[in-house]
Scaffold this motif. Structure first.
Motif, PDB file in Angstrom:
ATOM      1  N   ARG A 122       1.329  -7.042   2.057  1.00  0.00           N
ATOM      2  CA  ARG A 122       0.606  -6.104   1.737  1.00  0.00           C
ATOM      3  C   ARG A 122      -0.152  -5.749   3.142  1.00  0.00           C
ATOM      4  O   ARG A 122      -0.774  -4.613   3.380  1.00  0.00           O
ATOM      5  N   GLY A 123      -0.444  -6.789   4.198  1.00  0.00           N
ATOM      6  CA  GLY A 123      -0.962  -6.513   5.271  1.00  0.00           C
ATOM      7  C   GLY A 123      -0.296  -5.354   6.088  1.00  0.00           C
ATOM      8  O   GLY A 123      -0.928  -4.793   6.941  1.00  0.00           O
ATOM      9  N   GLN A 124       0.927  -5.268   5.933  1.00  0.00           N
ATOM     10  CA  GLN A 124       1.686  -4.352   6.685  1.00  0.00           C
ATOM     11  C   GLN A 124       1.331  -2.892   6.339  1.00  0.00           C
ATOM     12  O   GLN A 124       0.900  -1.974   7.049  1.00  0.00           O
ATOM     13  N   GLU A 126      -1.392  -2.146   4.953  1.00  0.00           N
ATOM     14  CA  GLU A 126      -2.939  -1.904   5.254  1.00  0.00           C
ATOM     15  C   GLU A 126      -2.779  -1.452   6.618  1.00  0.00           C
ATOM     16  O   GLU A 126      -3.648  -0.690   7.100  1.00  0.00           O
ATOM     17  N   ALA A 127      -2.126  -2.452   7.410  1.00  0.00           N
ATOM     18  CA  ALA A 127      -2.254  -1.980   8.933  1.00  0.00           C
ATOM     19  C   ALA A 127      -1.789  -0.250   9.008  1.00  0.00           C
ATOM     20  O   ALA A 127      -2.248   0.224   9.956  1.00  0.00           O
ATOM     21  N   ALA A 128      -0.648   0.097   8.400  1.00  0.00           N
ATOM     22  CA  ALA A 128      -0.151   1.342   8.680  1.00  0.00           C
ATOM     23  C   ALA A 128      -1.108   2.159   8.173  1.00  0.00           C
ATOM     24  O   ALA A 128      -1.457   3.247   8.840  1.00  0.00           O
ATOM     25  N   GLU A 129      -1.920   2.080   7.061  1.00  0.00           N
ATOM     26  CA  GLU A 129      -2.786   2.986   6.334  1.00  0.00           C
ATOM     27  C   GLU A 129      -4.002   2.882   7.605  1.00  0.00           C
ATOM     28  O   GLU A 129      -4.716   4.128   7.690  1.00  0.00           O
ATOM     29  N   CYS A 130      -4.438   2.085   7.991  1.00  0.00           N
ATOM     30  CA  CYS A 130      -5.753   1.955   8.903  1.00  0.00           C
ATOM     31  C   CYS A 130      -5.364   2.663  10.157  1.00  0.00           C
ATOM     32  O   CYS A 130      -6.292   3.042  10.902  1.00  0.00           O
ATOM     33  N   LEU A 131      -4.130   2.866  10.592  1.00  0.00           N
ATOM     34  CA  LEU A 131      -3.702   3.268  11.526  1.00  0.00           C
ATOM     35  C   LEU A 131      -3.808   4.964  11.459  1.00  0.00           C
ATOM     36  O   LEU A 131      -3.489   5.559  12.360  1.00  0.00           O
ATOM     37  N   GLY A 132      -3.742   5.136  10.093  1.00  0.00           N
ATOM     38  CA  GLY A 132      -3.771   6.741   9.668  1.00  0.00           C
ATOM     39  C   GLY A 132      -2.382   7.221   9.323  1.00  0.00           C
ATOM     40  O   GLY A 132      -2.379   8.370   9.286  1.00  0.00           O
ATOM     41  N   LEU A 133      -1.359   6.380   9.234  1.00  0.00           N
ATOM     42  CA  LEU A 133      -0.252   6.601   8.738  1.00  0.00           C
ATOM     43  C   LEU A 133      -0.274   7.137   7.274  1.00  0.00           C
ATOM     44  O   LEU A 133      -1.085   6.686   6.399  1.00  0.00           O
ATOM     45  N   THR A 134       0.418   8.328   6.780  1.00  0.00           N
ATOM     46  CA  THR A 134       0.457   8.751   5.427  1.00  0.00           C
ATOM     47  C   THR A 134       1.716   7.557   4.836  1.00  0.00           C
ATOM     48  O   THR A 134       2.116   6.654   5.355  1.00  0.00           O
ATOM     49  N   VAL A 142       7.464   1.959   8.788  1.00  0.00           N
ATOM     50  CA  VAL A 142       6.806   0.457   8.590  1.00  0.00           C
ATOM     51  C   VAL A 142       7.625  -0.359   7.545  1.00  0.00           C
ATOM     52  O   VAL A 142       8.072  -1.568   7.927  1.00  0.00           O
TER      53      VAL A 142
END
Lengths: 231, 241
Positions: A122-124, A126-134, A142
């Motif tokens: 899940r952290g992966q 979240e990290a992608a989401e928080c970097l602004g990735l769709t 990712v």
């Protein structure tokens, strides 16, 4: 004893028809390569659809996967063959075979890819989401490669099974390797020898496919190539 | 001028109310330490600021965006907010440089050369210039966490959130990560950090927010860590040697 064996197993008539074997082999390889690609695309799309938070695509993907995984391929290919022709489509047997094999392997691939995507922490995401990735970018950049790296052995086995299962398409008169064998043994009256030769060819094709996937893995997983460790 | 404002934020997970009306604000350039016992709601509060959790009531404003607005364009919010997690969450199949350039390239549509230049800058900032081509698993925990900080910095956020970023590290590795955060604080970055490092909070924080049972129990300058006014904070600090 040696004389008896010599009399029993005679491959000359079969090997004399090498051109037919070669043509069958070429078509088997062609069927496998095409449907590995199409099946992978459909399977990955279905895996993503099945994990979607939207109900409709998730349900459609689930119904498709369960329908295919719980019926025999021989039956599926007949349904596609007679279904398409009753709808008025005039496809060649090879095209029908490609469609049926794609539908079949797509369902199995979907489940394998789903397991791969589910293994992404899940952290992966979240990290992608928080970097602004769709979501699409997160899947592509990712999740896809780590997921594939984990399920790569299953995926390889599934695609080898697919290549072997393409022999069933001989039932709708696709002239691949098994169909060539059926024809040769009816001409030579040497069924045992024929199918021994065919088995050896399938074995060689399987090993070659396994090697090809190993090489492809080296190409698409640079981390594993450089470090030699599992994710 | 506040950059982050929380007003009466409430949040439940099922029947468990984790945030029972949390309010505080963070000015531009401020460093805020969010402290409290496990289960006090501090990590949840932090995650709500980046909309990793949605709130039940109250309002959160971040850099002019209303985070509680369901129609908010989350990607715009996340361009302004960087977050670093306890478990680093680096992408294992990408090198350190690829981890850092991924978002600038795919979100900001930067050219490869430009993104690489930024990667070099942020890696120098966190002291990892020689690790650009390594994979995360080849780094120590402290190095991985610094790489994760660099990855966030590469997007040039206006606010940085740190969610217990040293909790998985031993004291030596904790030290090297805290040093990076301290340099960042000195450079004027607005930061909110959930932390258990009391000495660090005392030294670096402009504001300390102590959370207790889902509420802000005591807040003020870092001096409250040496002269707490409530019995709970006093007790909480006394557990820290």
């Amino acid at each position: 004893m040696a004389r008896v064996l010599e009399m029993k197993l005679d491959f000359t008539a079969i090997l004399a028809r090498w051109q037919m074997l070669l043509d069958g082999m070429a078509l088997t390889i062609q069927l496998a390569v095409i449907t590995i690609l199409t099946g992978f695309l459909i399977g990955t799309a279905c895996a993503i659809a099945r994990r979607s938070k939207f109900r409709l695509p998730a349900t459609i993907a689930a119904v498709y996967v369960e329908l295919i995984r719980n019926t025999p391929f021989l039956v599926q290919i007949f349904v596609v063959y007679f279904g398409l022709s009753s709808l008025g489509f005039k496809f060649t047997a090879v095209t029908v075979a490609i469609i049926a094999l794609t539908i079949n392997v797509g369902a199995y691939t979907a489940e394998i890819m789903r397991a791969g995507f589910d293994s992404i922490h899940r952290g992966q995401w979240e990290a992608a989401e928080c970097l602004g990735l769709t979501r699409v970018q997160a899947y592509w950049h990712v999740a896809l490669l780590p997921a594939m790296e984990r399920i790569y052995p299953s995926l390889t086995s599934q695609f080898i099974l697919l290549m072997l299962a393409s022999s069933i398409t001989s039932q709708i008169s696709v002239e691949e390797l098994t169909a060539a064998a059926n024809f040769i043994q009816s001409e030579t009256y040497r069924p045992l020898e024929t199918y021994i030769v065919i088995a050896i060819i399938y074995l060689a094709l399987s090993l070659a496919l396994r090697l090809a996937f190993w090489l492809l893995g080296m190409l698409i997983f640079p981390r594993r190539r450089r470090l030699g460790t599992n994710l | 001028m506040p950059v982050v404002v929380l007003k009466d934020v409430k949040k439940s997970f099922g029947s468990l109310q984790v945030l029972r009306g949390v309010s505080f604000s963070v000015d531009k350039g401020d460093v805020v330490a969010l402290i409290g016992a496990s289960g006090s709601g501090k990590s949840t509060a932090l995650r709500c600021i980046d909309r990793l959790e949605t709130i039940d009531s109250g309002t959160i404003d971040v850099c002019g965006y209303s985070v509680s607005d369901p129609n908010l364009d989350l990607r715009r919010l996340r361009l302004d907010v960087g977050i670093v997690f306890q478990s680093y969450n680096l992408f294992p199949h990408l090198t350190v440089e690829e981890n850092i350039t991924l978002a600038p390239r795919s979100v900001k549509r930067m050219q490869k050369a430009e993104a690489s230049e930024i990667a070099r800058e942020v890696l120098a900032q966190v002291g990892l210039s020689d690790k650009a081509d390594n994979y995360p698993e080849q780094l120590s925990g402290g190095q991985q966490q610094r790489a994760a900080i660099a990855r966030s910095l590469a997007m040039q956020p206006k606010v940085m959130l740190f969610d217990e970023v040293t909790s998985a590290l031993d004291p030596k590795l904790t030290g090297e990560v805290l040093k990076v955060i301290e340099t960042l604080a000195a450079s004027g970055m607005t930061m909110i950090m959930v932390t258990h490092e009391m000495a660090f909070a005392r030294r670096v924080a402009d504001q300390v927010v102590y959370m207790h049972q889902g509420r802000v129990h005591e807040a003020g300058a870092a001096s409250i860590l040496t002269h707490p006014t409530t019995a709970e904070l006093s007790e909480f600090i006394s557990n820290d040697l």
